[in-house]
Design an enzyme around this catalytic site. Sequence first.
Site, PDB file in Angstrom:
ATOM      1  N   SER A 101       0.812  -1.207   0.000  1.00 18.71           N
ATOM      2  CA  SER A 101       0.000   0.000   0.000  1.00 18.71           C
ATOM      3  C   SER A 101       0.854   1.269   0.000  1.00 18.71           C
ATOM      4  CB  SER A 101      -0.967  -0.042   1.191  1.00 18.71           C
ATOM      5  OG  SER A 101      -1.930   0.975   1.127  1.00 18.71           O
ATOM      6  N   ASP A 136      -2.463   6.101  -3.554  1.00 12.16           N
ATOM      7  CA  ASP A 136      -1.350   5.478  -2.845  1.00 12.16           C
ATOM      8  C   ASP A 136      -0.800   4.330  -3.695  1.00 12.16           C
ATOM      9  OD1 ASP A 136      -3.567   3.842  -2.511  1.00 12.16           O
ATOM     10  OD2 ASP A 136      -2.962   3.147  -0.530  1.00 12.16           O
ATOM     11  N   ASP A 139      -1.079   1.068  -3.995  1.00  7.12           N
ATOM     12  CA  ASP A 139      -1.937   0.078  -4.646  1.00  7.12           C
ATOM     13  C   ASP A 139      -3.269   0.665  -5.088  1.00  7.12           C
ATOM     14  OD1 ASP A 139      -2.932   0.370  -2.061  1.00  7.12           O
ATOM     15  OD2 ASP A 139      -3.550  -1.715  -1.901  1.00  7.12           O
ATOM     16  N   ASP A 153      -5.873   1.970  -3.595  1.00 10.61           N
ATOM     17  CA  ASP A 153      -7.160   1.736  -2.939  1.00 10.61           C
ATOM     18  C   ASP A 153      -7.592   2.947  -2.114  1.00 10.61           C
ATOM     19  OD1 ASP A 153      -5.415   1.492  -0.801  1.00 10.61           O
ATOM     20  OD2 ASP A 153      -6.211  -0.431  -0.094  1.00 10.61           O
TER      21      ASP A 153
END
Length: 448
Positions: free
Chosen positions: A100, A240, A242, A244
């Site tokens: 992340s 960010d 990834d 999400d």
Amino acid sequence: MGKYFGTDGFRGEANIDLTVEHAYKVGRFLGSYYSKDGKKCRVVIGKDTRRSSYMFEYSLVAGLTASGADVYLLHVTTTPSVSYVVRSDDFDCGIMISASHNPYYDNGIKVINGNGEKLEEEVIEKIESYIDGPDDAIAFATKENIGRTVDYAAGRNRYIGYLISIATRSFKGKKVALDLANGSASSIAKNVFDALGADTFVIHNNPDGLNINTDCGSTHIESLQKCVLANGCDIGFAYDGDADRCLCVDENGNVVDGDLILYICGKYMKERGELFNNTVVTTVMSNFGLYKAFEREGINFEKTAVGDKYVYENMQNNGHCLGGEQSGHIIFAKHATTGDGILTSLKVMEVVLETKQPLSKLASEVEIFPQVLKNVRVTDKKIAGENKAVLEAVDKVSKALGGDGRILLRPSGTEPLIRVMVEAKSMDDCEKYTDEVIKVMEKEGLLI
């Protein structure tokens, strides 16, 4: 939380906390667990741009195929895209390799169940037992039962098409800045905004394996603010690693965080009869000003523990359709089962276009209260959090603030810390009341 898996998967420094052996055994377990009654397990894997993501991908594939699973590779993609492909293409589970917003040297394994949701705790417990157990607890597949890998970039492309279909209007004539954090969004976001007709200004879209989240993305939004102002953009979005989560920047260069996004989208959805149960789900860390704004608009709200996992559980259990965190994890239950940064940016664009209002005007309706958050190292989190004198001090502050602020004591999930947070009308009050509680903790001998 277990020994290895936390609220957001198995995460740590690559080959220190999370090793290729761990990944291999996770693959071995999942391949065996979902291969039942003669049915071959099908697993889809995505990854972010960290250098170690390839290493973990190959290790997971080895474990999965050795246990008899067929593995479909999305390559570099976002966490929410894996969730989408799992549930739309009937996979047994999905795996996202990402840490992340963490620095490049960390990595993680997020396992997603067949419904596109985070894996059930009971299955996680079984994975952890196998990781610490003997390798031969699971038999190897042989002959025709050995699994295979399949290039599945088409699944990612279908997800891009799905995102484009969600937009209610063309973005033509709108100047949009995108900070892709040198991460997962680099394979998707620009394609979506270009297809919708936006004039896009893209930064941090050159991943090299080592620059993901480095001075960029939603955790370092200064670059996006400069980009918006320098190019006269109508709006900017930062993701960010990834993708999400999403934070926004308005046309004046001001940050619009997750709390403001929840308000803007929640109010818009209520006006159109789309806010199920007239309720938005937040976490305890959302700003007091958000709740005051919700009360003014007649919108109900619920609070969960910190973590999008808990937000989604509340939404699922109670039939709510909108929830999220200040950090930018926003869940639109009609479209997704997880936070989705690119989807969030499309929904914010919808409000801007349909209301014909600039983002600055939409966000100005919320008065964000000053906040002070101090981390206090304590000898025992449980004892400190239940101390009678500390609780009396907290109650005293709460009464003094009345309806013009709040105080929150929250233990850290991973460190010997108590977080003391105060929100009030002025920064001076925040500092004063925070220090009052900390002094009581010190007097009681609770500090390290």
